[in-house]
Design a protein around this motif. Sequence first.
Motif, PDB file in Angstrom:
ATOM      1  N   ASP A 136     -73.481  98.165 -98.695  1.00 16.87           N
ATOM      2  CA  ASP A 136     -73.774  96.892 -98.943  1.00 16.87           C
ATOM      3  C   ASP A 136     -72.822  95.777 -98.843  1.00 16.87           C
ATOM      4  O   ASP A 136     -72.642  94.647 -98.359  1.00 16.87           O
ATOM      5  N   THR A 137     -71.564  96.269 -99.373  1.00 15.52           N
ATOM      6  CA  THR A 137     -70.373  95.391 -99.314  1.00 15.52           C
ATOM      7  C   THR A 137     -70.208  95.061 -97.915  1.00 15.52           C
ATOM      8  O   THR A 137     -69.672  94.277 -97.279  1.00 15.52           O
ATOM      9  N   LEU A 138     -70.076  96.272 -97.144  1.00 12.03           N
ATOM     10  CA  LEU A 138     -69.507  96.093 -95.769  1.00 12.03           C
ATOM     11  C   LEU A 138     -70.578  95.420 -95.003  1.00 12.03           C
ATOM     12  O   LEU A 138     -70.044  94.466 -94.206  1.00 12.03           O
ATOM     13  N   PHE A 139     -72.021  95.347 -94.911  1.00 14.59           N
ATOM     14  CA  PHE A 139     -72.766  94.696 -94.491  1.00 14.59           C
ATOM     15  C   PHE A 139     -72.402  93.168 -94.628  1.00 14.59           C
ATOM     16  O   PHE A 139     -72.516  92.246 -93.714  1.00 14.59           O
ATOM     17  N   HIS A 140     -72.083  92.874 -95.771  1.00 15.91           N
ATOM     18  CA  HIS A 140     -72.014  91.415 -96.151  1.00 15.91           C
ATOM     19  C   HIS A 140     -70.472  90.896 -95.413  1.00 15.91           C
ATOM     20  O   HIS A 140     -70.325  89.790 -94.949  1.00 15.91           O
ATOM     21  N   GLN A 141     -69.585  91.912 -95.622  1.00 17.85           N
ATOM     22  CA  GLN A 141     -68.382  91.505 -95.182  1.00 17.85           C
ATOM     23  C   GLN A 141     -68.260  91.707 -93.412  1.00 17.85           C
ATOM     24  O   GLN A 141     -67.579  90.577 -92.889  1.00 17.85           O
ATOM     25  N   GLN A 142     -69.206  92.218 -93.028  1.00 17.88           N
ATOM     26  CA  GLN A 142     -69.028  92.195 -91.469  1.00 17.88           C
ATOM     27  C   GLN A 142     -69.520  90.774 -91.105  1.00 17.88           C
ATOM     28  O   GLN A 142     -69.123  90.452 -90.064  1.00 17.88           O
ATOM     29  N   LEU A 143     -70.275  90.115 -91.645  1.00 17.53           N
ATOM     30  CA  LEU A 143     -70.945  88.902 -91.307  1.00 17.53           C
ATOM     31  C   LEU A 143     -69.695  87.702 -91.544  1.00 17.53           C
ATOM     32  O   LEU A 143     -69.370  87.062 -90.774  1.00 17.53           O
TER      33      LEU A 143
END
Length: 218
Positions: A136-143
Amino acid sequence: MRKSSGTAASGREKAYAYLRENILIDPEVQGTFLNEQELAAEIGVSRTPVREALLLLVSDGLVELIPQRGAYVPPVTGREMSELMELRGILESHAARLVIEQGRVPAGTMQETLDAQAKLPEELSPEAAREFIRLDTLFHQQLIDAAGNELISRTYSKLHVRQILVGVSALFRTGGRREQVCAEHQDILDSLMSGDAAKAQKAIDRHLAVTRDILLRT
């Protein structure tokens, strides 16, 4: 001398990463003091890099050093959570507008992360729950990272850690949240890929509003 300095930095970074990714995400740690000696043994380093890592976490606002008591992990307050989600919304919406305008939507990497989330079992074990939160954290951080502003990326990363402190607990206490999160993430990604910044910002706002409400109830 140069080798010794590198070893010290490596130990500090190892302890810092371990504390952020394994210790601070445990809801039961909130409101408690950390034992440097036990942490050093658990991580496999001496107490010095653990102490240095704790000082970094103090600067991140994740730990407080109390005289004569040690390192304290403060609970996340409702007000702090609301303010955190508001700031996350501002940064994510800004990133969404930039990546759409500049044609840098990281569609492939975000979809891979989302697919990995969706493949986790419905009945989440503690380990699977931590993996879900990590993705979940990675998904938002990628954006955020795709926007190309290193200062915003570092700031956002520190913000999200505070949410992770209660995220695992919220995931277990809210039935069907795993599927809902994946659906909300897909809405965000679809909106980004459509090139409609306003639609993407609305999808982000909806997702963060639901997350905030769940976290405040937890």
